[in-house]
Design a protein around this motif. Structure first.
Motif, PDB file in Angstrom:
ATOM      1  N   THR A   1       0.832  -1.203   0.000  1.00 30.04           N
ATOM      2  CA  THR A   1       0.000   0.000   0.000  1.00 30.04           C
ATOM      3  C   THR A   1       0.867   1.253   0.000  1.00 30.04           C
ATOM      4  N   ARG A   2       1.939   1.249   0.778  1.00 28.21           N
ATOM      5  CA  ARG A   2       2.860   2.405   0.795  1.00 28.21           C
ATOM      6  C   ARG A   2       3.487   2.615  -0.583  1.00 28.21           C
TER       7      ARG A   2
ATOM      8  N   ASP B   1       0.878   4.087  -2.880  1.00 26.02           N
ATOM      9  CA  ASP B   1       0.674   5.498  -2.536  1.00 26.02           C
ATOM     10  C   ASP B   1       1.808   6.363  -3.086  1.00 26.02           C
TER      11      ASP B   1
ATOM     12  N   SER C   1       1.359   9.293  -5.882  1.00 25.72           N
ATOM     13  CA  SER C   1       1.815  10.659  -5.623  1.00 25.72           C
ATOM     14  C   SER C   1       2.695  11.170  -6.761  1.00 25.72           C
TER      15      SER C   1
END
Length: 104
Positions: free
Chosen positions: A79-80, A83, A87
């Motif tokens: 998930t990181r 993300d 971004s």
């Protein structure tokens, strides 16, 4: 390349000899409806031979707390990463949502 389609796999699960073989290999068949989806790693609607073998091997035995924590940590890390990529992509878009071109 050998592929197994959902319909074929579902037919196999109706065969008592097949489900008995799975149970003998310590593979829980109590949730037959989801076995195919669990093993269809690329969500392609069919299982490659590798997906079938790896999926069945991963399903062997009982789940323990360590398995759940391991999977939770991997999902958190993934998930990181998603993300971060999101971004970067968002910062690469102009106000219209198009990719910004590099200055030449």
């Amino acid at each position: 390349e050998v592929v197994i389609h959902r319909e074929s796999f579902q037919r196999w699960l109706q065969d008592p000899e097949f489900t008995e073989a799975l149970e003998d290999a310590y593979i829980d068949v109590s949730n037959k409806a989801h076995l195919f989806d669990i093993m269809d790693a690329d969500m392609g609607g069919h299982l490659s031979l590798d997906e079938l073998v790896e999926g069945l091997m991963a399903l062997r035995g009982s789940v323990n707390k360590g398995d759940i924590i391991n999977m939770s940590l991997k999902i958190r890390l993934l998930t990181r990463h998603v993300d971060s990529v999101l971004s970067i992509v968002q910062h690469s878009l102009d106000p219209d949502g198009d990719l910004c071109s590099e200055a030449s």
